[in-house]
Motif scaffolding. Structure first.
Motif, PDB file in Angstrom:
ATOM      1  N   GLY A 152       0.818  -1.207   0.000  1.00 36.01           N
ATOM      2  CA  GLY A 152       0.000   0.000   0.000  1.00 36.01           C
ATOM      3  C   GLY A 152       0.848   1.251   0.000  1.00 36.01           C
ATOM      4  O   GLY A 152       0.546   2.223  -0.700  1.00 36.01           O
ATOM      5  N   THR A 153       1.924   1.253   0.775  1.00 35.26           N
ATOM      6  CA  THR A 153       2.819   2.403   0.828  1.00 35.26           C
ATOM      7  C   THR A 153       3.472   2.636  -0.524  1.00 35.26           C
ATOM      8  O   THR A 153       3.535   3.769  -1.008  1.00 35.26           O
ATOM      9  N   LYS A 155       2.347   1.639  -3.432  1.00 37.13           N
ATOM     10  CA  LYS A 155       1.298   2.018  -4.380  1.00 37.13           C
ATOM     11  C   LYS A 155       0.944   3.490  -4.201  1.00 37.13           C
ATOM     12  O   LYS A 155       0.820   4.223  -5.182  1.00 37.13           O
ATOM     13  N   SER A 156       0.814   3.943  -2.946  1.00 35.44           N
ATOM     14  CA  SER A 156       0.449   5.345  -2.733  1.00 35.44           C
ATOM     15  C   SER A 156       1.551   6.277  -3.220  1.00 35.44           C
ATOM     16  O   SER A 156       1.276   7.355  -3.725  1.00 35.44           O
ATOM     17  N   ARG A 157       2.782   5.869  -3.111  1.00 39.52           N
ATOM     18  CA  ARG A 157       3.884   6.695  -3.616  1.00 39.52           C
ATOM     19  C   ARG A 157       3.819   6.802  -5.140  1.00 39.52           C
ATOM     20  O   ARG A 157       4.005   7.871  -5.696  1.00 39.52           O
ATOM     21  N   VAL A 159       1.116   6.128  -7.202  1.00 37.51           N
ATOM     22  CA  VAL A 159      -0.115   6.788  -7.625  1.00 37.51           C
ATOM     23  C   VAL A 159      -0.078   8.249  -7.221  1.00 37.51           C
ATOM     24  O   VAL A 159      -0.464   9.126  -7.994  1.00 37.51           O
ATOM     25  N   GLY A 160       0.427   8.536  -6.014  1.00 36.27           N
ATOM     26  CA  GLY A 160       0.523   9.912  -5.541  1.00 36.27           C
ATOM     27  C   GLY A 160       1.449  10.737  -6.404  1.00 36.27           C
ATOM     28  O   GLY A 160       1.175  11.901  -6.690  1.00 36.27           O
ATOM     29  N   ASP A 182      -8.752   0.534  -8.911  1.00 34.50           N
ATOM     30  CA  ASP A 182      -7.898  -0.351  -8.133  1.00 34.50           C
ATOM     31  C   ASP A 182      -8.385  -1.781  -8.256  1.00 34.50           C
ATOM     32  O   ASP A 182      -9.406  -2.151  -7.692  1.00 34.50           O
TER      33      ASP A 182
END
Length: 186
Positions: A152-153, A155-157, A159-160, A182
């Motif tokens: 998740g971390t 992925k958020s990096r 996608v972010g 997703d």
């Protein structure tokens, strides 16, 4: 220790229980022994110098002597009973540990084989490995949660960084402001 001559004036009275003649005899013997000690010191110093010269001529250095002393000490340790007993105990412990690890490896291999056989038999009946991953017991395990958090971390990096980019590029699909869908199993 330095030799200090004893004169008769500094002597004073004879110690109790000794006659004047006995005291004189003891003092003479003491002077003789002190003289011999001085002579022996001189002889020892001369022998040490001679030994040093011989070692220098032979090319022996103090480091060679240290190596020899360490080698002899290590040999003495190795032949001691305590070392032999410790070596035997550690050897036995190593053999037992090796056997235990081998057994653990066999059990794990057998369990994985059972899981594979179980997975294959269930996949034929509509049961998939994806279903086994989503089982609540596995999803609630600490290992799975840690893995899920890391994914998740990451992925958020990723996608972010796409959402926050200021290079003016837009999604090629023309999705506009809609966030990407997703479909990840986690």
């Amino acid at each position: 220790m330095t030799d200090v001559p004893v004169d008769n004036a500094a002597r004073g009275a004879a110690p109790e229980g000794l006659t004047l003649a006995e005291e004189e005899e003891l003092r003479a013997e003491l002077a003789k022994v002190e003289e011999e000690i001085g002579t022996l010191r001189q002889v020892l110093a001369a022998k040490e110098r001679h030994c040093g010269e011989l070692k220098r001529k032979l090319g022996l250095t103090p480091l060679d002597g240290l190596k020899q002393n360490l080698s002899k000490s290590w040999h003495d340790v190795q032949v001691s009973n305590a070392y032999k007993k410790t070596q035997e105990t550690l050897s036995q412990a190593g053999q037992k540990t090796s056997a235990a690890l081998s057994n653990v490896g066999s059990v794990i291999s057998r369990k994985l084989g059972d899981m594979r056989a179980h997975s294959i038999s269930h996949s034929l009946s509509g049961y998939s490995i994806r279903h086994s991953i989503s089982m609540p017991a596995m999803r609630n395990s600490a290992t799975f949660k840690s893995f899920e958090d890391r994914v998740g971390t990451i992925k958020s990096r990723v996608v972010g960084s796409r959402e926050n980019s200021t290079d003016g590029l837009h999604s090629p699909s023309g999705a506009g402001d809609k966030p990407p869908q997703d479909n990840a199993p986690f």
